[in-house]
Enzyme design. Sequence first.
Site, PDB file in Angstrom:
ATOM      1  NE  ARG A 266      -3.581   2.376   2.505  1.00 23.73           N
ATOM      2  CZ  ARG A 266      -4.482   2.812   3.273  1.00 23.73           C
ATOM      3  NH1 ARG A 266      -4.987   1.774   4.243  1.00 23.73           N
ATOM      4  NH2 ARG A 266      -5.118   3.863   3.355  1.00 23.73           N
TER       5      ARG A 266
ATOM      6  CB  CYS B 260     -17.682  -0.566   1.201  1.00 18.76           C
ATOM      7  SG  CYS B 260     -16.959   0.764   1.601  1.00 18.76           S
TER       8      CYS B 260
ATOM      9  CG  HIS C 276     -14.349   3.678  -1.684  1.00 21.20           C
ATOM     10  ND1 HIS C 276     -13.091   3.334  -1.495  1.00 21.20           N
ATOM     11  CD2 HIS C 276     -15.052   3.375  -0.608  1.00 21.20           C
ATOM     12  CE1 HIS C 276     -12.982   2.537  -0.256  1.00 21.20           C
ATOM     13  NE2 HIS C 276     -14.199   2.548   0.158  1.00 21.20           N
TER      14      HIS C 276
ATOM     15  CE1 TYR D 264     -11.453   6.053   0.132  1.00 24.73           C
ATOM     16  CE2 TYR D 264     -13.807   5.833   1.174  1.00 24.73           C
ATOM     17  CZ  TYR D 264     -12.266   5.590   1.264  1.00 24.73           C
ATOM     18  OH  TYR D 264     -11.926   4.777   2.011  1.00 24.73           O
TER      19      TYR D 264
END
Length: 437
Positions: free
Chosen positions: A96, A172, A202, A257
């Site tokens: 990441r 999510c 998102h 997001y």
Amino acid sequence: MKESLKIATIGGGSSYTPELIEGFIKRIDSLSVKELWLVDIEDGKEKLEIIADLARRMVRRAQADIEIHATLDRREALKDADFVTTQFRVGLLDAREKDELIPAKYGVLGQETNGPGGMFNALRTIPVLLDIVKDCEELCPDAWIISFTNPAGLNAEAVLRYTGWKKFIGLCNSPITIRHHVCELMNLEPSKVRIDFAGLNHMVFGLKTYYEGQDISDQVIEALCKYNQDKAFDERFESIPYLPEFIRKLNCIPSPYLRYYFSKEKMLSHVLEDAKEHRCRAQVVKKIEADLFKKYADPALDVKPKELEKRGGAYYSDAACNLIDSIYNDRKDIQVVNTLNNGGCASFDDDEVVEISCVITKQGPIPLTMRRLPIQVEGICREIKTFERLTAEAAVKKDKNIALMAMTANPQVQDVDKAKVILDEMMEAHQKYLGGF
């Protein structure tokens, strides 16, 4: 209906797992989990053992009759499982960190699920998910796979488009977080609030809000305007307030997001500043996780620690456990999941994966009919869906040219020369996890 359930959790050594344990304990009367198998890889063995010990203390404290098993043998865990949950990160937080910092070198936003970072997260993850599906076809053909692994919508797109396995749901916690935020703003009882969501993971939007059946959408928009008016940049969540006039014209509740696209330059400047100082969200999360695992290892700890909320996993257990509970008990309640559109939202094809409010049944999610997305958000969602479909195809076919097209199409890049340079460097950085390209 089976009287006892076996659940396998892939990525069982995750810092999120105590959320899941807490969720199963809370629902022990309606969700008869007998065996919970926590699975991880060799690199995650130490964390897996810490989590398994904590889980055993938690179920002992709650006097819940749940057997906790920890294993590195995925096939052993999957055999005869009723539900399979996934919450893993291929390459761990080191990967990441590369996803975030490499694009930043070229003035492009790097992030876990957006832009080049989200794309490479998917390229590493999708092949593993396809292997898990193959194992499930052999070992637990009737199981539901509930995937909390990011990028949740893109992963679901790949599995549902390129395999014959249809019992796969991406999940999510963002929609639940949004609903709780609205309830706090308006001082409303969450159980009496319903928000109709549609869009992509998102990139989802709360289109209408109801309280006890009454449409309160206009009041919610005004409350959001007021909330954003005097709000400053939030370092913890890397969030930037929206202009009130923008929210009014948007006329729906945006996913947090969306800031990576509609406040792109501000978000990018913060990301580039962090990169210059050799810090990024992955590095922050590493420290949070190190502190969490010190707590988890304490033999006196037998509850989920409050500090887990800093990790970004709030309401995870509500999302995952509510979904499993509703499928198992055929509750026919409404939840927001990533699944095939099947006529739910006219902005997408039936065979495309969307994040949408669904009735949850023992046969799985049935999307509510949401018509088209508002024109002011439909365009960005179609761009992201193009990116998702190309990324999924590149991951399955191991085709670098398709990957180049995907990265070029992403709104964070949209420059083929820049895309080529970033793609080449990230392919090199992640080659260990990209066999076949």
